[in-house]
Design an enzyme around this catalytic site. Sequence first.
Site, PDB file in Angstrom:
ATOM      1  N   ARG A  11       2.029   1.886   4.720  1.00  0.00           N
ATOM      2  CA  ARG A  11       1.785   2.852   3.650  1.00  0.00           C
ATOM      3  C   ARG A  11       2.960   3.794   3.380  1.00  0.00           C
ATOM      4  NH1 ARG A  11      -3.145   1.414   5.510  1.00  0.00           N
ATOM      5  NH2 ARG A  11      -3.051   2.834   7.260  1.00  0.00           N
ATOM      6  N   THR A  22      -0.001   1.014  10.616  1.00  0.00           N
ATOM      7  CA  THR A  22       0.099   0.736   9.178  1.00  0.00           C
ATOM      8  C   THR A  22       0.336   2.022   8.389  1.00  0.00           C
ATOM      9  OG1 THR A  22      -2.307   0.927   8.926  1.00  0.00           O
ATOM     10  CG2 THR A  22      -1.413  -1.291   9.264  1.00  0.00           C
ATOM     11  N   ASN A  71     -13.481   4.529  13.422  1.00  0.00           N
ATOM     12  CA  ASN A  71     -14.781   4.114  13.930  1.00  0.00           C
ATOM     13  C   ASN A  71     -14.785   3.952  15.441  1.00  0.00           C
ATOM     14  OD1 ASN A  71     -13.140   1.673  12.717  1.00  0.00           O
ATOM     15  ND2 ASN A  71     -14.202   0.910  14.528  1.00  0.00           N
ATOM     16  N   ASN A  87     -12.113   4.271   0.851  1.00  0.00           N
ATOM     17  CA  ASN A  87     -11.324   3.857   2.002  1.00  0.00           C
ATOM     18  C   ASN A  87      -9.998   4.612   2.008  1.00  0.00           C
ATOM     19  OD1 ASN A  87      -9.837   1.944   3.903  1.00  0.00           O
ATOM     20  ND2 ASN A  87     -11.877   1.047   3.902  1.00  0.00           N
ATOM     21  N   GLU A 117       0.803  -1.220   0.000  1.00  0.00           N
ATOM     22  CA  GLU A 117       0.000   0.000   0.000  1.00  0.00           C
ATOM     23  C   GLU A 117       0.838   1.273   0.000  1.00  0.00           C
ATOM     24  OE1 GLU A 117      -2.855  -0.212   3.229  1.00  0.00           O
ATOM     25  OE2 GLU A 117      -3.945  -1.874   2.277  1.00  0.00           O
ATOM     26  N   ASP A 164     -18.916   1.282  11.398  1.00  0.00           N
ATOM     27  CA  ASP A 164     -17.506   1.215  10.978  1.00  0.00           C
ATOM     28  C   ASP A 164     -17.183   2.307   9.956  1.00  0.00           C
ATOM     29  OD1 ASP A 164     -14.874   0.297  10.837  1.00  0.00           O
ATOM     30  OD2 ASP A 164     -15.311  -1.174   9.282  1.00  0.00           O
ATOM     31  N   MET A 170      -0.065 -16.507  11.380  1.00  0.00           N
ATOM     32  CA  MET A 170      -1.220 -17.177  11.972  1.00  0.00           C
ATOM     33  C   MET A 170      -0.927 -17.412  13.455  1.00  0.00           C
ATOM     34  SD  MET A 170      -4.168 -18.589  11.968  1.00  0.00           S
ATOM     35  CE  MET A 170      -4.951 -19.598  13.242  1.00  0.00           C
ATOM     36  N   GLY A 172      -6.456  -0.164  15.487  1.00  0.00           N
ATOM     37  CA  GLY A 172      -6.844  -1.079  16.563  1.00  0.00           C
ATOM     38  C   GLY A 172      -8.281  -0.948  17.018  1.00  0.00           C
TER      39      GLY A 172
HETATM   40 CA    CA Z   1     -12.535   0.384  10.915  1.00  0.00          CA
END
Ligand code: CA
Length: 731
Positions: A155, A200, A298, A430, A103, A343, A693, A216
């Site tokens: 980013r 990010t 959000n 977004n 990104e 959101d 994971m 978060g």
């Molecule tokens: Ca969100």
Amino acid sequence: MIFASVSRFRAAAVGLALMAAPFSLATAYFQFGAIAAPATTAPGAGVDGAKIANADADPGEWLSHGRTYSEQRFSPLAKINTTNVKSLGVAWEYRTYSVRGLEATPIVVDGVMYITLSWSKVIALDARSGKELWTYDPKVPGGTGRYACCDVVNRGVALWKGAVYVGTLDGRLVKLDSRTGKVLWTIDTVENHKHTYTITGAPRAMDGLIVIGNGGAEYDSRGYVTAFDAVSGKKVWRFHVVPGDPSKPQENAALQLALKTWDTTGKYKFWQIGGGGAPWNSMSYDPVLDLLYFGTGNGNPWNREIRSPKGGDNLYLSSVVALHAKTGEFAWAYQTTPGDTWDFDSTADVVLADLTIDGKLRHVLMHAPKNGFFYVIDRATGKLISAQKFATVTWAKGIDPKTGKPIEDADARYRNKMAVIYPQETGAHNWQPMTFDPQTGLVYIPAMDGAAIFVGSKDFTYKPGAWNLGVDFAAISQAVLQAIASGKPPPPAVGFIKAWDPVAQKEVWQVAMGGSWNSGLLTTGGGLLFGGDAYGNFSAYDAKAGHKLWSIDLKTGILAPAMTYSIGGEQYIALLAGWGGAGGLAAFRDPGTALSRFQTNQGRLFVFKLGGRQSVQPLAPEGSPPTEPPPLTPADWAMLDRGFTMYHRTCLVCHGFFAQSGGEVPDLRLAPNEIWGQYDNIVLNGALSDGGMASFKDVLSKNDVAAIRAYVLQQSHLAWDQAHKGPGHKP
Ligand code: CA
């Protein structure tokens, strides 16, 4: 598109194989010329606030995230233009050896390019040849992937006086020597490790400060922005987006005021379970006003009924906030979604421009957040000038010009019922940046139309380290299945580039894109608009009229915005290709992406110039599809039902609806046979945590894991039958 074709088996194998690939594999894919000696002076040694503010004096460079502090992403470079763009082609490419979303916006100074990859890795390249100069791997623990809602992305970097600054997924801010990549200092920006924070976003630099936010708000965070001294790394100020414990004095008067807009009497105390507002992406800066602008995320949990049951606007969620940059003192805030419950992050980019409106020159900011409205706001005062829908929006009828507040649809809040609204959770727009072209006076928005279904949790329990949304994704997935069964599947989300007149507040033209989850945008002095799509097509359009003038198939889905720079009179366009992010984790909304065509999501940086190579070869997929059918393990309907619920409440966010992965993380249905015998080891003991994971021992029991395995195995058999017996099989 519920069932996989056999080709998709490969995607999972590639994902599994490459997640374990060590970063030391990274080498230039194509190498040109002699190995350059390290520069004697640090690249970017001269980059300070005056230099960034005066970026147009050095149009060949790209010194900060959106090129300038205004984040317009318009470059005056004009050598590549509407007449000659048809001869644009690849000058060089650099393979990133990453399989997750890319990104970042490349930053270019003094002939060096800085990019970031997934897992917050930083690469320095010779911007003319693509020769790798150095790499930096912050060694983010793989298990951190679980705490990043929307992929392990990054980013980009900030530059300041010969240093490169990067935020890492696990919340560190790292200062690197721009010449060598050597670590100069590392700061842990997380104030409370009992809560979930990630980074990010790209840091920004002004006033001798490095400013960084965090993500978060799907977990349990209380968002904040922090400014650190660029030299010493010392914290200079911190601004929290939402109030803290109401029994204690708030950090500042703005939060004291904000506290009145929250209900403190609910069963769950918002200050104990987060509150949200994560400022994870956008920042811009007006050096004349010395105001820093950023967008906030959000509410946390999403569902306001849990977070603030008696209602309230819940300041400063889903807002644009302006702070005095030197001190971090609050100037003003404009809330785009009061009392957010959908959101609706307001973290899309905040773009500054000077526009003539009603005959007067206005210093404005422009913002097109997830909620689907395009806002023009006076950036000195925070007063609304105008707002209109730029996409399909049903949650609100419009914005009241007197109050600046939305006129909500009566059925939009889900309370004790299901609500279906536009836009979807990933928004009408977004993080993928829009661009403002001062030559056309238009803003170009990577816009989406998609519907969301919301069902509130009936049995919400706060779990530290887990998704805490107060929304029941198992019930939502059931609703989707029922809609499909009744012959009325939810319409697929669709994506556009919209050219928007911010003065008239109306669309001028739009072009439909391949998928819904497409790339950020760039405009140039050559009259061009550049954008890419989920299918891997990178195109140049006439910025005035929207005609497509050039396109190339990069064989990899594209999210990142392109940028441009010039060296020695040659103009280059640079772009990272690698699909992922929130929209990329699930195939459900964007079937037929580049990933499913090429069975690989291996990232690459492409740099283009006039007369370059006009075709790109796909990278060969690695691994091979399973040749054996999945194992047969008996499971009763009760277990499958429980598995469906547990899967959609816990695993969906990364592995997709109905266990259909977008491909950048392994498609669980297509697992090699040995994986089926290792579910406890993987899910409870974290056997694959190095690859991202993590263990879910804190939220899942052994019985839960067995039920999830049974459900995924059922989906696996359906996919196998589909691939080997042809279409027409019903679940
Ligand atoms: Ca969100």
